[in-house]
Design a protein around this motif. Structure first.
Motif: not given
Length: 69
Positions: A19-28, A53-69
């Protein structure tokens, strides 16, 4: 360790298994499987791939951060 299925890419494989597709996981993953790049962007079915050997990402939805927050 896992095996690819037809049409897998590194990103798809990482997402399915960790449940990851970030750069750190790909590099590993590339570091653990140096010959994997020889297959090209789409991996054939049945290739054994060592998973990092990386942790799986949580399935919880994260609140999007915008420039206006």
């Amino acid at each position: 360790m896992t095996r690819t299925i037809a049409g897998d890419s590194v990103n798809r494989l990482l997402w399915r298994e960790l449940r990851r597709d970030d750069d750190a996981a790909e590099e590993a993953l590339w570091a653990l499987n140096p010959g994997l790049a020889a297959y090209g962007p789409l991996l054939p079915a049945g290739v054994e791939v060592r998973l990092p050997n990386l942790e799986r990402r949580s399935r919880e939805a994260r609140k999007a951060v915008t420039a206006w927050d």
